[in-house]
Scaffold this motif. Structure first.
Motif, mmCIF file in Angstrom:
data_model
loop_
_atom_site.group_PDB
_atom_site.id
_atom_site.type_symbol
_atom_site.label_atom_id
_atom_site.label_comp_id
_atom_site.label_asym_id
_atom_site.label_seq_id
_atom_site.Cartn_x
_atom_site.Cartn_y
_atom_site.Cartn_z
ATOM 1 N N SER A 178 0.810 -1.223 0.000
ATOM 2 C CA SER A 178 0.000 0.000 0.000
ATOM 3 C C SER A 178 0.841 1.268 0.000
ATOM 4 C CB SER A 178 -0.937 0.016 1.210
ATOM 5 O OG SER A 178 -0.195 0.130 2.425
ATOM 6 N N ARG A 179 2.142 1.142 0.293
ATOM 7 C CA ARG A 179 3.061 2.281 0.398
ATOM 8 C C ARG A 179 2.621 3.260 1.481
ATOM 9 N NH1 ARG A 179 6.936 2.299 -3.218
ATOM 10 N NH2 ARG A 179 6.760 1.042 -5.106
ATOM 11 N N ASN A 180 1.991 2.755 2.511
ATOM 12 C CA ASN A 180 1.623 3.574 3.662
ATOM 13 C C ASN A 180 1.898 2.760 4.919
ATOM 14 O OD1 ASN A 180 0.597 5.805 5.075
ATOM 15 N ND2 ASN A 180 -1.486 5.014 5.041
ATOM 16 N N ALA A 181 2.140 3.441 6.019
ATOM 17 C CA ALA A 181 2.389 2.718 7.265
ATOM 18 C C ALA A 181 1.161 1.896 7.653
ATOM 19 C CB ALA A 181 2.734 3.702 8.379
ATOM 20 N N SER A 182 1.399 0.709 8.157
ATOM 21 C CA SER A 182 0.324 -0.110 8.708
ATOM 22 C C SER A 182 0.235 0.135 10.216
ATOM 23 C CB SER A 182 0.572 -1.593 8.419
ATOM 24 O OG SER A 182 1.868 -1.986 8.835
ATOM 25 N N PHE A 183 -0.932 -0.195 10.785
ATOM 26 C CA PHE A 183 -1.163 0.006 12.213
ATOM 27 C C PHE A 183 -1.314 -1.353 12.880
ATOM 28 C CE2 PHE A 183 -3.689 0.910 16.018
ATOM 29 C CZ PHE A 183 -3.018 2.014 16.536
ATOM 30 N N VAL A 184 -0.474 -1.607 13.878
ATOM 31 C CA VAL A 184 -0.425 -2.907 14.547
ATOM 32 C C VAL A 184 -0.716 -2.711 16.031
ATOM 33 C CG1 VAL A 184 1.017 -4.905 15.087
ATOM 34 C CG2 VAL A 184 1.277 -3.742 12.890
ATOM 35 N N ASN A 185 -1.541 -3.573 16.594
ATOM 36 C CA ASN A 185 -1.886 -3.495 18.007
ATOM 37 C C ASN A 185 -1.482 -4.804 18.680
ATOM 38 O OD1 ASN A 185 -4.595 -3.767 20.146
ATOM 39 N ND2 ASN A 185 -3.304 -1.954 20.180
ATOM 40 N N LEU A 186 -0.491 -4.735 19.592
ATOM 41 C CA LEU A 186 0.032 -5.917 20.265
ATOM 42 C C LEU A 186 -0.208 -5.825 21.769
ATOM 43 C CD1 LEU A 186 3.496 -6.248 18.459
ATOM 44 C CD2 LEU A 186 1.353 -7.406 17.871
#
Length: 536
Positions: A72-80
């Protein structure tokens, strides 16, 4: 005289509201996670325009987010989840760091009121745990600072060289009052120093036998077409850098010269005919074993275009221009054309792989050659089959930009979930997850996510029943050809059953004559299919 009714109190704008608003503006409406107790407050009143992408283990979650961000060429959002979840994910956080993948990771933390008492499932040093494999990490001093911390994290993740960042968020912060984060524009790249770039341009123009070495940052930085134009202008032979996680040049082009190994002496030998080596978007060079002697051929100059100042700093020789790769190459293309040079010799084509004798197992070369003949040129290969990679270089050429992904780290467990993340973005392209049997078992749970989302992925498991890369590498450390290497055999894994148990179709191929038909059908499938191929 009657009294007027008291005015209704206005609902409070919370940390949760501010973060959701911010993520929406950043285009980060997919949240990758495996939920734990300290993350639950984020998901109350979950907005309808967001989606939660569930992975069955945190490393799988980060692998999916990596593929998604790259595609996507955009930052992904990760929830850990606090320490345990971040710990599970560290292998693929390391890979995201090496891949230069922009990723905002939030880690749930226990409530602030009980942090002094070492509560169950908290993270004692949350900001230190992921280092050194995040660009930045923080646990905001106040709840109301959380939205600004996430905004800062996003801008840092997206600035070149891109990479993952982490924000630790106590569970009771989400309902605290907060202000919306102001809209901002933050530049994500810089242009290389014109004077340094001019020096590189003059060296390139004055060379008689130039060679290019291209790396992952070419495709990552959208410089593929410009690099092709620059190579054609200079009639330069083009090699792929060692351990490159992306393809940076069409492998059927007349100037493509092949792949450099991660060994110093062999790199010098392959580059020996050239008087100037221009490394574009790659380290100079990545080595896997100790080597000796010069880093470049005697009498040859080395120049480098790289977006990462840390890589430029440790390069042992040469001149480096630090900045955006595409802008650097475009600046070089603005120079006057150089003197004409002869066209270099063509790369020798590999000999055609033949099917095995009756009753024998097919070779990896035959399997990949068949796949190359069947797949569409714009299909996307996400690969993690280390022992098969040299064969893949000869029999499965990558022809177009943004159609190849692997890990720059060498750590296993990335490829299968990354294929899921890529397919979430590239829904109009066939995604092919090309995975070794040893690699697949690091993140096999990714099949469940692919099946739940009904993604058009063909997973191909090259099953050689061993950690072949280790067995083949053992000779470097003094093992004899017949000496047993402990812990490297992998008998009795049934990948078809593992796939079907997670809702994914599966088929096994152990006869060469059946391969073409099975692969053709799997590549036509609109939903995920696993093909287990028995190879020699």
């Amino acid at each position: 005289m009657s009294q007027s009714a008291p005015a209704a109190s206005q609902p409070t704008f919370t940390v949760r509201d501010a973060v959701i608003d911010l993520l929406r503006r950043f285009g980060m409406t997919s949240i990758f996670g495996n939920p734990g107790s300290t993350e639950l407050p984020l998901f109350r009143n979950f907005p309808e325009d967001f989606r939660y992408v569930l992975g069955l283990q945190e490393s799988v979650v980060v692998g999916m987010a990596d593929g998604f961000a790259q595609a996507s060429r955009n930052a992904s959002f990760v929830n850990l989840h606090s320490a345990a979840g971040v710990g599970h994910a560290m292998g693929n956080i390391f890979t995201a760091h090496k891949n230069r993948t922009p990723m905002v990771i939030t880690a749930g933390q226990q409530a602030r009121a009980i942090l002094p008492y070492d509560p169950f499932l908290f993270s004692a040093q949350a900001t230190e745990l992921p280092k050194p494999y995040v660009k930045w990490s923080c646990e905001p001093a106040r709840a109301e600072d959380v939205p600004l911390a996430i905004a800062r994290a996003y801008y840092i993740a997206m600035q070149e060289p891109r990479g993952p960042v982490l924000v630790s968020i106590p569970a009771d912060d989400w309902d605290r009052p907060a202000e919306p984060v102001p809209q901002r524009v933050v530049s994500a790249c810089t242009r290389p120093d014109p004077a340094v770039l001019d020096g590189i341009g003059r060296a390139l123009d004055g060379s008689t036998r130039p060679a290019f070495v291209v790396g992952a940052a070419v495709d990552r930085g959208e410089a593929w077409d410009d690099v092709v134009r620059l190579a054609e202008r200079h009639n330069a032979r083009v090699f792929t850098a060692p351990m490159s996680g992306r393809s940076g040049f069409p492998e059927d082009h007349r100037l493509f010269a092949g792949f450099l190994p991660a060994m110093r002496e062999k790199i010098v030998g392959l580059l020996a005919p050239h008087d100037l080596i221009l490394v574009i978007g790659a380290p100079a060079f990545t080595y896997h074993v100790e080597g000796f002697g010069p880093h470049v051929p005697p009498g040859a100059a080395l120049c480098q275009l790289i977006e990462d100042p840390a890589i430029a700093a440790w390069s042992p020789v040469g001149t480096a221009a630090v900045g955006n790769i595409r802008l650097a190459v475009q600046d070089l293309l603005q120079r006057d054309p150089p003197p004409a040079r002869p066209t270099p010799a063509l790369r020798a084509a590999p000999r055609r792989a033949e099917p095995p004798a009756a009753g024998g197992r097919m070779s990896v070369a035959f399997a990949l050659q068949t796949l190359a003949e069947l797949r569409a040129p714009d299909s996307i290969v996400v690969e993690e089959a280390p022992s098969s990679r040299p064969v893949m270089h000869n029999y499965l050429p990558i022809l177009r930009s943004e159609t190849f992904y692997t890990m720059c780290s060498g750590g296993l467990g990335y490829g299968l979930p990354a294929a899921v993340g890529v397919a979430m973005v590239k829904r109009n392209s066939k995604v092919i997850g090309l995975i070794g049997d040893g690699s697949a078992m690091y993140s096999i749970q990714g099949l469940w996510s692919a099946a739940q989302m009904k993604l058009p992925i063909t997973f191909i498991i090259l099953k050689n029943r061993r950690y072949a890369a280790l067995q083949e590498f053992a000779g470097v450390f003094g093992f004899g050809p017949d000496e047993k290497l402990e812990g490297t055999d992998l008998p009795d894994i049934d990948f078809v059953s593992l796939a079907r148990g997670q809702g994914c179709d599966g088929v096994r191929v152990d006869k060469a004559e059946d391969l073409r038909g099975v692969l053709a059908e799997a590549l036509r499938s609109p939903t995920p299919v696993l093909v287990e191929i028995e190879v020699a």
